[in-house]
Design an enzyme around this catalytic site. Structure first.
Site, PDB file in Angstrom:
ATOM      1  CG  ASP A   1      58.629  31.778  88.687  1.00  0.00           C
ATOM      2  OD1 ASP A   1      57.981  32.463  87.871  1.00  0.00           O
ATOM      3  OD2 ASP A   1      59.617  31.101  88.360  1.00  0.00           O
ATOM      4  CB  ALA A   2      57.926  36.813  90.474  1.00  0.00           C
TER       5      ALA A   2
ATOM      6  CE  LYS B   1      60.901  29.936  93.041  1.00  0.00           C
ATOM      7  NZ  LYS B   1      62.119  30.088  92.232  1.00  0.00           N
TER       8      LYS B   1
ATOM      9  CG  HIS C   1      68.747  26.482  89.125  1.00  0.00           C
ATOM     10  ND1 HIS C   1      68.408  25.941  87.899  1.00  0.00           N
ATOM     11  CD2 HIS C   1      67.578  26.904  89.689  1.00  0.00           C
ATOM     12  CE1 HIS C   1      67.108  26.041  87.718  1.00  0.00           C
ATOM     13  NE2 HIS C   1      66.581  26.617  88.789  1.00  0.00           N
TER      14      HIS C   1
ATOM     15  CD  GLU D   1      66.801  25.373  93.953  1.00  0.00           C
ATOM     16  OE1 GLU D   1      65.911  26.232  94.095  1.00  0.00           O
ATOM     17  OE2 GLU D   1      67.545  25.324  92.947  1.00  0.00           O
TER      18      GLU D   1
END
Length: 375
Positions: free
Chosen positions: A25-26, A176, A307, A327
């Site tokens: 991810d970032a 993302k 989450h 999710e």
């Protein structure tokens, strides 16, 4: 029939679930983390003298799994001889047994597996799915897919996975963002919105990688894509910054997954730091703690989108008064013998008692260490 029962056996185990491809991810693209290659789980299996049993789990990504297991081993013997019905009291007892390391993070994540196992046991004994045991508002929950939207995947790969998810009955798509190149973020969001159309719910997740100025600028640019939410635009503990974004942007702000206690969530809620709160039961200490903060969120009329760990959170979301989201991650499928059903954009609460899952042979094969207490 007597309700008196005692815990006679506890088994703790830790297992490493390998991911098919390294996940980024970032935080990887900003140099703060390495790609994720596995998820480490802590399982607690509890059996009572009357033959009732329950299973719970906690987890860690990248680091911390061995610490959770080590802490659980130190305090788990205190479960033996306790009445498994007294979940909150047991939680408090184990919390004080390890109080010198605090009441959040690893200390309570280790207890989460035990707490969840006790709820599973109690619901199984009642013959009810956990959602029904808690008192559900619905028999299915809106669901969205995240596992196909990571930044290690090309835009074409993300599109293909989105199509697959929708065909499998998953209702929304999350991708993302948070790359150093914001133009590339916008290209990917525009591409996926065009691909899935305007009727499919779309969310984005920056994984805490924007500063306040970038988050505000990107938030304004993202308004045109009719997003369900922007997730973790800022550092998880920047409650004030999140509150400002929630006030000035039309797109809802979602955050909370990285907070590791009810106390931390209280700060977020008090600051009006989000429109949609995203607690993680294993991270905050289990179901006992999740229910505490869910009550606080309900008082503020917040949306809920827990989450990860859909096997747990489906039940908790079904028991939340306001229509939530769950999710969808398929990563955990190999760990359990059962599967959760998705249909028409919703995840169906299973009719199996408790959480409705049992550990698979593969989960046993991936187990690296275990310890047992009691008879």
């Amino acid at each position: 029939m007597s309700t008196v029962d005692l815990i006679r056996h506890v088994k703790l185990s830790t297992a490493r679930l390998p991911l098919a491809v390294p996940i980024s991810d970032a935080k990887v693209f900003t140099g703060r983390q390495k790609p994720m290659t596995e998820v480490v789980f802590l399982f607690a299996e509890i059996t009572s003298e009357l033959g009732h049993s329950g299973i719970g789990f906690s987890y860690s990504k990248r680091a911390g799994g061995p610490a959770q297991y080590a802490h659980a081993k130190e305090v788990a013997e205190g479960l033996i001889g306790e009445d498994p019905n007294d979940i909150a009291r047991i939680y408090t007892k184990l919390l004080w047994a390890g109080a010198s390391v605090g009441r959040s993070g690893v200390a309570t994540q280790a207890l989460a597996a035990v707490d969840i196992a006790l709820y599973d046991l109690k619901a199984r004994r009642a013959g009810l799915p956990l959602a029904k045991f808690l008192g559900s508002y619905r028999d299915s929950v809106r669901t969205y897919n995240t596992s196909g939207g990571f930044l290690n995947a090309t835009l074409d790969e993300v599109k293909a996975r989105a199509t697959q998810s929708i065909e499998e009955g998953i209702g929304g798509i999350k991708i993302k963002v948070g790359l150093p190149d914001s133009a590339e973020d916008l290209r990917r969001v525009a591409g996926i919105r065009e691909h899935i159309g305007w009727d499919v719910p779309l969310m984005v997740d920056a994984n805490q990688q924007w500063d306040r100025a970038t988050a505000l600028r990107m938030g304004r640019r993202l308004e045109e894509f009719n997003l369900i939410w922007i997730e973790e635009p800022l550092d998880a503990y920047d409650f004030e910054g999140h509150a400002h974004l929630a006030q000035v942007l039309d797109t809802p702000i979602a955050t909370g997954e990285m907070l590791a206690s009810v106390a931390e969530h209280k700060g977020l809620i008090a600051a009006n730091g989000c429109d949609i709160i995203q607690p993680d039961a294993p991270r905050v200490g289990g179901i006992t703690q999740f229910l505490r903060l869910a009550a606080l969120a309900d008082e503020r009329g917040l949306g809920l989108a827990p989450h990860f760990a859909m096997e747990i959170h489906l039940h908790l979301a079904a028991a939340y008064p306001h229509e939530p989201w769950v999710e969808h991650f398929d990563w955990l499928d190999p760990l359990f013998n059962e599967r959760l059903e998705t249909k028409d954009g919703r995840m169906i609460v299973p009719d199996r008692p408790g959480l409705g899952v049992t550990l698979s042979g593969q989960a046993r094969a991936w187990t690296t260490e275990s310890v047992e207490f009691g008879a």
